[in-house]
Write a protein that holds these residues in place. Structure first.
Motif, PDB file in Angstrom:
ATOM      1  N   UNK A 101      37.310  40.922  39.636  1.00 56.81           N
ATOM      2  CA  UNK A 101      37.860  41.805  41.318  1.00 56.81           C
ATOM      3  C   UNK A 101      38.313  42.808  41.135  1.00 56.81           C
ATOM      4  N   UNK A 102      37.817  43.520  40.149  1.00 60.19           N
ATOM      5  CA  UNK A 102      37.638  44.707  39.514  1.00 60.19           C
ATOM      6  C   UNK A 102      39.052  44.877  38.751  1.00 60.19           C
ATOM      7  N   UNK A 103      39.097  44.912  38.105  1.00 60.48           N
ATOM      8  CA  UNK A 103      40.407  44.943  37.862  1.00 60.48           C
ATOM      9  C   UNK A 103      40.311  46.587  36.577  1.00 60.48           C
ATOM     10  N   UNK A 104      41.046  47.329  37.538  1.00 59.17           N
ATOM     11  CA  UNK A 104      40.921  48.811  36.707  1.00 59.17           C
ATOM     12  C   UNK A 104      41.387  48.700  35.449  1.00 59.17           C
ATOM     13  N   UNK A 105      42.135  48.472  34.845  1.00 66.70           N
ATOM     14  CA  UNK A 105      42.250  48.888  33.080  1.00 66.70           C
ATOM     15  C   UNK A 105      42.037  47.533  32.927  1.00 66.70           C
ATOM     16  N   UNK A 106      41.387  46.944  31.309  1.00 65.17           N
ATOM     17  CA  UNK A 106      41.620  46.005  30.557  1.00 65.17           C
ATOM     18  C   UNK A 106      41.961  46.748  29.298  1.00 65.17           C
ATOM     19  N   UNK A 107      43.385  46.134  28.837  1.00 61.08           N
ATOM     20  CA  UNK A 107      43.786  46.578  27.084  1.00 61.08           C
ATOM     21  C   UNK A 107      42.914  45.070  26.241  1.00 61.08           C
TER      22      UNK A 107
END
Length: 321
Positions: A101-107
């Motif tokens: 889902x191409x999550x914009x930011x991964x923490x």
């Protein structure tokens, strides 16, 4: 200020909502993003694991619909928090969905892995890594993280003991990328202060617990409103790692917040099942020291509007525009 990667550039407000274990859900994330701050949630909040895909669909579709209807005022991007601790047996599954889902930011938290960073980079995602000292900051960047979340003294949940002044100045001596500062930030003036000392963003968690959209019981929300920094206890009993918690919830669990035994890092468990640590976090309420600035339960939109007003007022006091 840093040169910021695309997902973090041109945010309406320099704020990232921190992922709140159990509490953050799609409703809160969507409200945060539409209000103009980065919304986030831990992947592990979705239980069972299959629910994560449902939530990612809900978030991406809601934000896409909002952006289509508001082309001149798009929503801020969202982030998913991945616990990289070895006990998280869902990490590969959850990260595959973030890629899908191409999550914009991964923490990333509690560990840094090159393969997780590479997976996010494969579709243009940005990785921000939680750190509590300069040593861990260097390791995170060496392993491919794009930016850092400096978790200073006073932050809610798993917090460090470093002064934000010391932590930011040491990192800025060698790193010119994105930095978010976490630690007792619950007002617009504190957001500006974080930028003044060299951070690009304020990382705010506890203030969002006391919002209508947060998945917290009403007693928890009211405790945030009623408490201040004197009511925060720093302990490693509950997860094996030191964190900040509300004394009232510790008393309610039948313990004396002034006489807690030491925990053991070996007990830390972030497995995919409904284990004891999930229950511990549910019964013992995390909170940062900044909650004295929180005076009411309100909508996420109202809270962000308040933070923006306070931020603009702080800039005006310093004649910054």
């Amino acid at each position: 200020m840093s040169k910021l990667p695309a997902p973090l550039n041109n945010l309406p407000l320099p704020i990232i909502g921190s992922p709140l274990f159990i509490i953050s859900n799609p409703k809160l994330v969507i409200a945060q993003c539409i209000a103009g701050v980065v919304g986030s949630m831990p992947a592990l909040n979705a239980r069972p694991a299959e629910q994560l895909e449902e939530w990612l669909i809900e978030i991406t579709e809601a934000l896409a619909a909002y952006n289509k209807a508001n082309p001149g005022k798009p929503a801020a991007p969202f982030a998913i928090n991945q616990i990289v601790h070895k006990s998280n047996d869902r990490l590969d599954h959850d990260m595959a969905l973030c890629v899908k889902y191409k999550v914009p930011i991964i923490i990333t938290s509690l560990g840094a892995r090159e393969d997780i960073n590479a997976a996010a980079h494969s579709y243009g995602g940005v990785v921000l890594h939680d750190i509590i000292n300069n040593k861990f900051a260097r390791k995170a960047i060496e392993k491919g993280a794009d930016g850092l979340i400096a978790v200073a003294a006073g932050a809610g949940g798993h917090a460090g003991v470093k002064s934000p002044f010391a932590l930011i100045q040491e990192i800025r001596q060698w790193f010119d990328g994105p930095i978010a500062l976490s630690g007792a930030i619950a007002s617009g003036g504190a957001v500006l202060a974080a930028q003044a000392m060299g951070a690009d963003f304020a990382y705010i968690g506890s203030a969002f617990i006391a919002t209508d959209e947060a998945r917290a019981v009403e007693a928890y929300k009211q405790a945030i409103v009623d408490s201040n920094s004197d009511d925060i206890v720093y302990s490693n009993l509950f997860t094996g790692v030191h964190g900040n918690y509300l004394a009232a919830s510790i008393r309610a669990a039948g313990m004396d917040p002034d006489n807690l035994p030491e925990g053991d890092v070996k007990t830390m468990n972030f497995g995919g099942g409904e284990g004891s640590k999930s229950k511990a976090w549910k019964d013992i309420w995390g909170s940062g020291q900044g909650i004295g600035a929180i005076t009411k339960v309100q909508s996420t939109a109202a809270l962000v509007a308040q933070l923006k007003r306070e931020y603009d007022e702080a800039r005006a006091r310093l004649k910054l525009g």
